[in-house]
Design a protein around this motif. Structure first.
Motif, PDB file in Angstrom:
ATOM      1  N   VAL A 189     -28.347  26.858 -45.811  1.00  0.00           N
ATOM      2  CA  VAL A 189     -27.913  25.959 -46.887  1.00  0.00           C
ATOM      3  C   VAL A 189     -27.799  24.568 -46.276  1.00  0.00           C
ATOM      4  O   VAL A 189     -27.143  24.395 -45.241  1.00  0.00           O
ATOM      5  CB  VAL A 189     -26.550  26.391 -47.454  1.00  0.00           C
ATOM      6  N   THR A 190     -28.453  23.593 -46.887  1.00  0.00           N
ATOM      7  CA  THR A 190     -28.483  22.258 -46.298  1.00  0.00           C
ATOM      8  C   THR A 190     -28.377  21.170 -47.361  1.00  0.00           C
ATOM      9  O   THR A 190     -28.455  21.424 -48.564  1.00  0.00           O
ATOM     10  CB  THR A 190     -29.801  22.028 -45.518  1.00  0.00           C
ATOM     11  N   SER A 203     -30.397  21.367 -50.839  1.00  0.00           N
ATOM     12  CA  SER A 203     -31.640  21.910 -50.303  1.00  0.00           C
ATOM     13  C   SER A 203     -31.404  23.229 -49.589  1.00  0.00           C
ATOM     14  O   SER A 203     -30.273  23.611 -49.301  1.00  0.00           O
ATOM     15  CB  SER A 203     -32.289  20.901 -49.342  1.00  0.00           C
ATOM     16  N   VAL A 204     -32.492  23.916 -49.308  1.00  0.00           N
ATOM     17  CA  VAL A 204     -32.480  25.091 -48.450  1.00  0.00           C
ATOM     18  C   VAL A 204     -33.531  24.843 -47.374  1.00  0.00           C
ATOM     19  O   VAL A 204     -34.627  24.363 -47.672  1.00  0.00           O
ATOM     20  CB  VAL A 204     -32.747  26.395 -49.237  1.00  0.00           C
ATOM     21  N   SER A 237     -28.922  18.022 -43.075  1.00  0.00           N
ATOM     22  CA  SER A 237     -27.514  18.238 -42.741  1.00  0.00           C
ATOM     23  C   SER A 237     -27.185  19.703 -43.047  1.00  0.00           C
ATOM     24  O   SER A 237     -27.272  20.144 -44.197  1.00  0.00           O
ATOM     25  CB  SER A 237     -26.652  17.292 -43.576  1.00  0.00           C
ATOM     26  N   PHE A 238     -26.810  20.461 -42.025  1.00  0.00           N
ATOM     27  CA  PHE A 238     -26.620  21.906 -42.160  1.00  0.00           C
ATOM     28  C   PHE A 238     -25.221  22.241 -42.680  1.00  0.00           C
ATOM     29  O   PHE A 238     -24.227  21.747 -42.157  1.00  0.00           O
ATOM     30  CB  PHE A 238     -26.857  22.587 -40.816  1.00  0.00           C
ATOM     31  N   VAL A 239     -25.177  23.085 -43.711  1.00  0.00           N
ATOM     32  CA  VAL A 239     -23.913  23.476 -44.342  1.00  0.00           C
ATOM     33  C   VAL A 239     -23.506  24.887 -43.927  1.00  0.00           C
ATOM     34  O   VAL A 239     -22.364  25.120 -43.540  1.00  0.00           O
ATOM     35  CB  VAL A 239     -24.020  23.371 -45.873  1.00  0.00           C
ATOM     36  N   SER A 240     -24.445  25.827 -44.009  1.00  0.00           N
ATOM     37  CA  SER A 240     -24.126  27.207 -43.612  1.00  0.00           C
ATOM     38  C   SER A 240     -25.406  27.992 -43.367  1.00  0.00           C
ATOM     39  O   SER A 240     -26.500  27.589 -43.768  1.00  0.00           O
ATOM     40  CB  SER A 240     -23.270  27.905 -44.681  1.00  0.00           C
ATOM     41  N   PHE A 241     -25.238  29.129 -42.712  1.00  0.00           N
ATOM     42  CA  PHE A 241     -26.348  30.017 -42.368  1.00  0.00           C
ATOM     43  C   PHE A 241     -26.540  31.039 -43.475  1.00  0.00           C
ATOM     44  O   PHE A 241     -25.573  31.614 -43.973  1.00  0.00           O
ATOM     45  CB  PHE A 241     -26.016  30.718 -41.048  1.00  0.00           C
ATOM     46  N   ILE A 242     -27.794  31.259 -43.876  1.00  0.00           N
ATOM     47  CA  ILE A 242     -28.079  32.265 -44.903  1.00  0.00           C
ATOM     48  C   ILE A 242     -28.564  33.570 -44.280  1.00  0.00           C
ATOM     49  O   ILE A 242     -27.999  34.631 -44.504  1.00  0.00           O
ATOM     50  CB  ILE A 242     -29.127  31.753 -45.924  1.00  0.00           C
ATOM     51  N   ARG A 243     -29.626  33.503 -43.485  1.00  0.00           N
ATOM     52  CA  ARG A 243     -30.188  34.734 -42.909  1.00  0.00           C
ATOM     53  C   ARG A 243     -31.042  34.409 -41.691  1.00  0.00           C
ATOM     54  O   ARG A 243     -31.477  33.273 -41.492  1.00  0.00           O
ATOM     55  CB  ARG A 243     -31.034  35.483 -43.944  1.00  0.00           C
ATOM     56  N   ASP A 244     -31.298  35.438 -40.910  1.00  0.00           N
ATOM     57  CA  ASP A 244     -32.185  35.319 -39.758  1.00  0.00           C
ATOM     58  C   ASP A 244     -33.632  35.153 -40.201  1.00  0.00           C
ATOM     59  O   ASP A 244     -34.013  35.555 -41.314  1.00  0.00           O
ATOM     60  CB  ASP A 244     -32.095  36.572 -38.884  1.00  0.00           C
ATOM     61  N   ASN A 245     -34.435  34.597 -39.323  1.00  0.00           N
ATOM     62  CA  ASN A 245     -35.875  34.578 -39.536  1.00  0.00           C
ATOM     63  C   ASN A 245     -36.379  36.018 -39.538  1.00  0.00           C
ATOM     64  O   ASN A 245     -35.937  36.838 -38.732  1.00  0.00           O
ATOM     65  CB  ASN A 245     -36.554  33.780 -38.416  1.00  0.00           C
ATOM     66  N   LYS A 246     -37.305  36.316 -40.423  1.00  0.00           N
ATOM     67  CA  LYS A 246     -37.773  37.694 -40.578  1.00  0.00           C
ATOM     68  C   LYS A 246     -39.236  37.720 -40.977  1.00  0.00           C
ATOM     69  O   LYS A 246     -39.691  36.881 -41.751  1.00  0.00           O
ATOM     70  CB  LYS A 246     -36.922  38.400 -41.647  1.00  0.00           C
ATOM     71  N   LYS A 247     -39.953  38.705 -40.445  1.00  0.00           N
ATOM     72  CA  LYS A 247     -41.346  38.893 -40.843  1.00  0.00           C
ATOM     73  C   LYS A 247     -41.406  39.816 -42.051  1.00  0.00           C
ATOM     74  O   LYS A 247     -40.867  40.934 -42.026  1.00  0.00           O
ATOM     75  CB  LYS A 247     -42.171  39.477 -39.698  1.00  0.00           C
ATOM     76  N   PHE A 248     -42.069  39.351 -43.101  1.00  0.00           N
ATOM     77  CA  PHE A 248     -42.205  40.143 -44.322  1.00  0.00           C
ATOM     78  C   PHE A 248     -43.593  40.772 -44.380  1.00  0.00           C
ATOM     79  O   PHE A 248     -44.554  40.260 -43.808  1.00  0.00           O
ATOM     80  CB  PHE A 248     -41.951  39.271 -45.550  1.00  0.00           C
ATOM     81  N   ASP A 249     -43.680  41.870 -45.110  1.00  0.00           N
ATOM     82  CA  ASP A 249     -44.936  42.615 -45.170  1.00  0.00           C
ATOM     83  C   ASP A 249     -45.997  41.933 -46.019  1.00  0.00           C
ATOM     84  O   ASP A 249     -47.180  42.240 -45.893  1.00  0.00           O
ATOM     85  CB  ASP A 249     -44.687  44.033 -45.711  1.00  0.00           C
ATOM     86  N   SER A 250     -45.575  41.034 -46.882  1.00  0.00           N
ATOM     87  CA  SER A 250     -46.527  40.353 -47.765  1.00  0.00           C
ATOM     88  C   SER A 250     -45.962  39.012 -48.201  1.00  0.00           C
ATOM     89  O   SER A 250     -44.761  38.751 -48.069  1.00  0.00           O
ATOM     90  CB  SER A 250     -46.814  41.211 -49.002  1.00  0.00           C
ATOM     91  N   SER A 266     -28.018  27.289 -53.904  1.00  0.00           N
ATOM     92  CA  SER A 266     -27.610  26.610 -55.134  1.00  0.00           C
ATOM     93  C   SER A 266     -26.154  26.923 -55.485  1.00  0.00           C
ATOM     94  O   SER A 266     -25.374  26.024 -55.820  1.00  0.00           O
ATOM     95  CB  SER A 266     -28.513  27.035 -56.305  1.00  0.00           C
ATOM     96  N   LYS A 267     -25.785  28.188 -55.362  1.00  0.00           N
ATOM     97  CA  LYS A 267     -24.425  28.606 -55.685  1.00  0.00           C
ATOM     98  C   LYS A 267     -23.410  27.955 -54.739  1.00  0.00           C
ATOM     99  O   LYS A 267     -22.390  27.421 -55.176  1.00  0.00           O
ATOM    100  CB  LYS A 267     -24.310  30.129 -55.617  1.00  0.00           C
ATOM    101  N   GLU A 268     -23.702  27.980 -53.430  1.00  0.00           N
ATOM    102  CA  GLU A 268     -22.750  27.433 -52.473  1.00  0.00           C
ATOM    103  C   GLU A 268     -22.593  25.924 -52.629  1.00  0.00           C
ATOM    104  O   GLU A 268     -21.486  25.389 -52.563  1.00  0.00           O
ATOM    105  CB  GLU A 268     -23.180  27.763 -51.036  1.00  0.00           C
ATOM    106  N   LEU A 269     -23.707  25.234 -52.837  1.00  0.00           N
ATOM    107  CA  LEU A 269     -23.634  23.770 -52.949  1.00  0.00           C
ATOM    108  C   LEU A 269     -22.941  23.343 -54.245  1.00  0.00           C
ATOM    109  O   LEU A 269     -22.239  22.325 -54.279  1.00  0.00           O
ATOM    110  CB  LEU A 269     -25.040  23.173 -52.874  1.00  0.00           C
TER     111      LEU A 269
END
Length: 274
Positions: A189-190, A203-204, A237-250, A266-269
């Motif tokens: 969240v940024t 932004s994200v 400007s960084f507000v909070s962490f959402i998730r780790d980087n991840k490889k998706f199948d598609s 959007s909800k947090e901001l």
């Protein structure tokens, strides 16, 4: 700056809460003296100037490290002829092999030497290296609490991989070559400031390797409130962490994840604006 009667001396990377306690001792005619080691990466180079009202003088460590205590004080008095007060932290050292400390300043300087004690938050002492460690594990809220402001990086726009706007979401891709420490790879969240605008856009943002697509490293930000036009530079400007980087199948799976990221940001901001 020559009219300054008080100076605070230190490395001041981050301009964090502990540093601000030193600046609070300066009064109206104060200045900040940064001992530049070349290792600052929270507020590299002149980034410190965004976080203080006081003028800043930069002294390169390699150019002053040979000085003894007398030589160091003489240098300061030549830069600040009206100097009456020196403010340092409890762990301040200077001179060859860092052999001198505030006791030497008190002995040799005819004015006041103010030593600021260690500053803690919730029982944890505040230091730049701890902020770096928090950024390294994605603890943005913890880092921001120590900083007293949102951790911010700046860069110039560069071309992306070309599929974002067509298949995913439009992003501003940044090249951050000014020595900023980047947080852990992941989605955040940024707030993003474009060019010289006064305000930040909700932004994200993503930092890391695009493991689902081309594998290249990227720093990119998606503005939540609509597309932007031509952009030359931006600040994230960084507000909070959402998730780790991840490889998706598609690509479809990646789209779903991005949609979820956008909803979370959007909800947090919106809550922050209440």
């Amino acid at each position: 700056m020559k009219n300054s009667t008080a100076i605070a001396i230190g490395g001041f990377d981050g301009m964090h809460i502990g540093h601000q306690h030193l600046f609070a001792e300066l009064g109206e005619q104060g200045s900040i003296v940064v001992i530049e080691t070349g290792y600052a990466n929270l507020t590299p180079k002149k980034e410190r100037e965004h976080f203080s009202k006081y003028p800043i003088m930069y002294l390169q460590l390699d150019e002053i490290r040979h000085l003894d205590a007398i030589g160091f004080i003489e240098l300061l008095q030549s830069k600040f002829p009206n100097l009456e007060k020196i403010v340092v932290g409890y762990d301040f050292h200077f001179g060859k092999d860092r052999k001198y400390n505030f006791d030497d300043l008190k002995e040799l300087f005819t004015g006041e030497v103010k030593v600021v004690d260690e500053v803690s938050l919730n029982g944890d002492s505040i230091h730049s290296h701890k902020i770096r460690a928090k950024l390294g594990i994605g603890d943005i809220k913890g880092a921001n609490a120590f900083l007293g402001h949102n951790y911010t990086i700046r860069g110039v726009r560069e071309s992306g991989q070309g599929i974002g706007k067509k298949e995913l979401v439009a992003t501003i891709n940044l090249s951050c070559k000014d020595g900023f420490l980047l947080p852990k790879e992941g989605v955040y969240v940024t707030l993003t400031r474009i060019d010289n605008e006064e305000h930040y856009h909700p932004s994200v943002s993503f930092v890391g390797h695009r493991v689902t697509t081309d594998g290249s490293f990227a720093v990119e930000s998606h503005i939540l409130e609509g597309e932007v036009g031509n952009v030359e530079k931006a600040s994230i400007s960084f507000v909070s962490f959402i998730r780790d980087n991840k490889k998706f199948d598609s690509i479809d799976e990646l789209k779903k994840a991005i949609k979820s990221d956008i909803a979370i940001a959007s909800k947090e901001l919106k809550l922050l604006q209440l």
